[in-house]
Enzyme design. Structure first.
Site, PDB file in Angstrom:
ATOM      1  N   SER A 158       0.806  -1.222   0.000  1.00  0.00           N
ATOM      2  CA  SER A 158       0.000   0.000   0.000  1.00  0.00           C
ATOM      3  C   SER A 158       0.837   1.269   0.000  1.00  0.00           C
ATOM      4  O   SER A 158       0.819   2.063   0.950  1.00  0.00           O
ATOM      5  CB  SER A 158      -0.956  -0.027   1.179  1.00  0.00           C
ATOM      6  OG  SER A 158      -1.691  -1.219   1.086  1.00  0.00           O
ATOM      7  N   ARG A 173       7.442   6.177  -4.420  1.00  0.00           N
ATOM      8  CA  ARG A 173       7.950   6.813  -3.199  1.00  0.00           C
ATOM      9  C   ARG A 173       7.368   6.088  -1.999  1.00  0.00           C
ATOM     10  O   ARG A 173       6.325   5.457  -2.089  1.00  0.00           O
ATOM     11  CB  ARG A 173       7.553   8.293  -3.136  1.00  0.00           C
ATOM     12  CG  ARG A 173       6.062   8.511  -3.155  1.00  0.00           C
ATOM     13  CD  ARG A 173       5.606   9.949  -3.056  1.00  0.00           C
ATOM     14  NE  ARG A 173       4.154  10.021  -3.172  1.00  0.00           N
ATOM     15  CZ  ARG A 173       3.492  10.127  -4.311  1.00  0.00           C
ATOM     16  NH1 ARG A 173       4.145  10.193  -5.440  1.00  0.00           N
ATOM     17  NH2 ARG A 173       2.166  10.158  -4.333  1.00  0.00           N
ATOM     18  N   ASP A 211      -4.009  -1.460  -1.365  1.00  0.00           N
ATOM     19  CA  ASP A 211      -5.099  -1.817  -0.437  1.00  0.00           C
ATOM     20  C   ASP A 211      -6.457  -1.257  -0.870  1.00  0.00           C
ATOM     21  O   ASP A 211      -7.500  -1.851  -0.611  1.00  0.00           O
ATOM     22  CB  ASP A 211      -4.776  -1.410   1.016  1.00  0.00           C
ATOM     23  CG  ASP A 211      -4.335   0.036   1.168  1.00  0.00           C
ATOM     24  OD1 ASP A 211      -4.225   0.739   0.147  1.00  0.00           O
ATOM     25  OD2 ASP A 211      -4.095   0.461   2.312  1.00  0.00           O
TER      26      ASP A 211
HETATM   27  C1  BGC Z   1      -0.340   5.168   0.187  1.00  0.00           C
HETATM   28  C2  BGC Z   1      -1.412   4.457  -0.603  1.00  0.00           C
HETATM   29  C3  BGC Z   1      -2.285   3.640   0.336  1.00  0.00           C
HETATM   30  C4  BGC Z   1      -2.812   4.497   1.470  1.00  0.00           C
HETATM   31  C5  BGC Z   1      -3.675   3.723   2.444  1.00  0.00           C
HETATM   32  C6  BGC Z   1      -0.945   5.929   1.356  1.00  0.00           C
HETATM   33  O1  BGC Z   1       0.072   6.477   2.135  1.00  0.00           O
HETATM   34  O2  BGC Z   1       0.356   6.073  -0.644  1.00  0.00           O
HETATM   35  O3  BGC Z   1      -0.833   3.635  -1.588  1.00  0.00           O
HETATM   36  O4  BGC Z   1      -3.345   3.100  -0.393  1.00  0.00           O
HETATM   37  O5  BGC Z   1      -1.719   5.062   2.162  1.00  0.00           O
HETATM   38  O6  BGC Z   1      -3.001   2.684   3.036  1.00  0.00           O
END
Ligand code: BGC
Length: 530
Positions: A158, A173, A211
């Site tokens: 995620s 990133r 996610d």
């Molecule tokens: C991430 C996402 C993720 C979200 C929730 C963010 O910091 O960049 O990819 O879906 O958090 O977990």
């Protein structure tokens, strides 16, 4: 409350106001940045194509594995999809050691993840595991090990990843406090598969899943409706959303193989970085300090106003400013207990109130939920969590008001993201009565009091939605997206792979047939065809 405390608290609370006008301004800019992201790379809202081109309908079946790396914990699970909208899930969860979040090399983190998978298989699928380990030792890679019973694994990762296939993607990133520079730009599926192969595990990383995409899939599987779920959203440690977009709106190029027949693709918006340039987002002095002192200043600016990892810190900074205000008495007075005893409020030296990230957002939920006249649960938690001894009711009330203002602004900002996507989809216009379904997961939607109600209140104020539109938007909980959702995508991926193999065999047969036709030996000659 003494006057100065009342007045100064009001002044701070007012800074977190986010009016209906602000919401609409936010929506217009969100739509603009969304569409910009559909056209080119390198924009604030990344709009990442996920290669997932359909959502499930509840009839999918099979046994799959899923792992989830995304915040505080690492989860490993096996999911049995029963094909009737239900599933059985076995899982284990470990907290990710803090030092691994900022490890020197990605190998340290991914090696740890593979070890957890091994441990899970040994514990929950021992027979299957032993049999396969014996056989896998004879081949080096998962690809070389052709076994129908290899576990297909959906990898919920995620963080923002540029995908270039259903199980390929390079990390753009880190977010949420992770920082392992050598992983940036690498294919995270390959990093995990390499470590799995080193342990000879019978596992193939079949799908890479954000996610939010998992949440969208899980919600579609468990609540199939007349119209398919539109959005999967996370409001937890971080925040983000994925939604179903028409392929015709996706104007930037999408390399690699995907099924075009549905005309749709799930897009991972990475809305946490909406408006990094601060065109419309609110910017209090507390937001600015939080960003400046974070590991990733200047990015994830929307997330830093909305998600659980940051809300507690905003409250902390605001409360400290009140505490340090010489004209105000906060956590400094003499308090009378109900039994008449008097005590002076004081704060323990090691209180989290004076440490970065020292105030957990869960304390905000306690504050907002406490409706007792004496605010006794909140005062008790201020004592146990923040070592603020004998806080007065007035102190606690000031804390509660600030927490409420920060939480409410977060919910209204969340409505900006959700409302914009609903408008972009055109679904409210397509029919006059179908519900627009949204699956949501994360600690804020699950535990923060009235978070969803506050979202609905703001949705009603959005031009193009209004009270009638808001009535037709259903935000339902979709817990376990990272398990069942990832399993569903692994299933789709396995299907895609089989189809690709079948297509390849057909193409080979075709080529061979043509070769044979052109190589029929004339009398007296011979030919060997392979
Ligand atoms: C991430 C996402 C993720 C979200 C929730 C963010 O910091 O960049 O990819 O879906 O958090 O977990």
């Amino acid at each position: 409350m003494p006057n100065s405390l009342v007045e100064e608290t009001k002044r701070i609370v007012a800074q977190f106001d986010y009016s209906d006008d602000d919401v609409n301004k936010g929506v217009r800019e969100f739509l603009r940045q969304m569409n910009e992201g559909l056209q080119k790379d390198g924009t604030s809202i990344s709009q990442i194509p996920t290669y997932v081109t359909g959502v499930p309908n509840g009839t999918e079946k099979g046994l799959y594995m899923a792992v989830d790396l995304g915040g505080t914990n690492f989860r490993v699970c096996s999911v049995h999809l029963n094909g009737d909208t239900t599933f059985n899930l076995t899982y284990s969860k470990v907290a990710i050691p803090k030092e691994l979040m900022v490890a020197k090399t990605s190998k340290e983190l991914f090696g740890f993840l593979a070890k957890q998978i091994e441990f899970f298989l040994k514990t929950h699928h021992e027979e299957h595991f032993e049999a396969h380990v014996r056989r896998r030792r004879s081949s080096k890679t998962a690809e070389g090990y052709e076994d129908e019973n290899l576990f297909q694994l959906g990898f919920t990762f995620s963080f923002p990843v540029q995908q270039f296939g259903i199980n390929k993607g390079s990390l753009i990133r880190w977010t949420k406090g992770f920082d392992i520079p050598d992983a940036v730009g690498k294919d995270v599926c390959a990093l995990l598969q390499d470590e799995i192969d080193l342990l000879h595990l019978p596992v193939k990383v079949a799908a890479l899943v954000n996610d939010t995409v998992g949440t969208l899939m899980a919600r579609s599987y468990t609540s199939p409706g007349k119209t398919a779920t539109l959005i999967g959203a996370i409001f937890g440690t971080g925040t983000n959303g994925a939604y179903v977009e028409k392929i015709t709106n996706l104007q930037k190029s999408v390399d690699g193989v995907y099924d075009k027949s549905t005309g749709e693709m799930v897009i991972n918006t990475e809305w946490g970085s909406f408006d990094n340039q601060l065109n419309v987002l609110p910017k209090t002095q507390f937001d600015a300090t939080l960003d400046r002192e974070s590991v990733n200043p200047g990015i994830q600016i929307f997330e830093k106003r909305v998600s659980g990892m940051f809300l507690g810190e905003i409250v902390r900074l605001a409360v400290v400013s009140l505490y340090e205000n010489a004209n105000v008495s906060l956590f400094k007075g003499v308090t009378s207990n109900t039994n008449g005893e008097q005590s002076t409020t004081h704060i323990g030296d090691d209180s989290g109130l004076f440490q970065q990230w020292g105030l957990d957002s869960s304390l905000m939920s306690v504050a907002v939920a406490d409706d007792t006249p004496e605010l006794s649960s909140l005062r008790q938690e201020l004592d146990s969590q923040l070592k603020i001894r004998s806080a007065s009711v007035e102190d606690a009330q000031a804390f509660k008001n600030i927490a409420h203002a920060v939480g409410r602004r977060a919910a209204r900002l969340s409505a900006v993201a959700l409302g914009s996507i609903v408008i972009q989809s055109g679904r409210l216009k397509e029919t006059s009565d179908d519900l627009v379904d949204i699956g949501a997961d994360g600690s804020l939607v699950e535990h923060y009091p009235f978070f969803r109600d506050m979202i609905y209140e703001a949705l009603k104020a959005i031009e193009g939605i209004g009270p009638e539109g808001a009535e037709r938007i259903r935000i339902g909980l979709a817990t376990d997206g990272s398990g069942v959702g990832a399993a569903l995508i692994a299933l789709v991926a396995a299907g895609m792979e089989k189809k690709a193999i079948v297509d390849e065999i057909a193409a080979l047969k075709n080529a061979a047939a043509q070769k044979i036709a052109g190589a029929i030996p004339s009398a007296g000659e011979s030919a060997t065809l392979t």
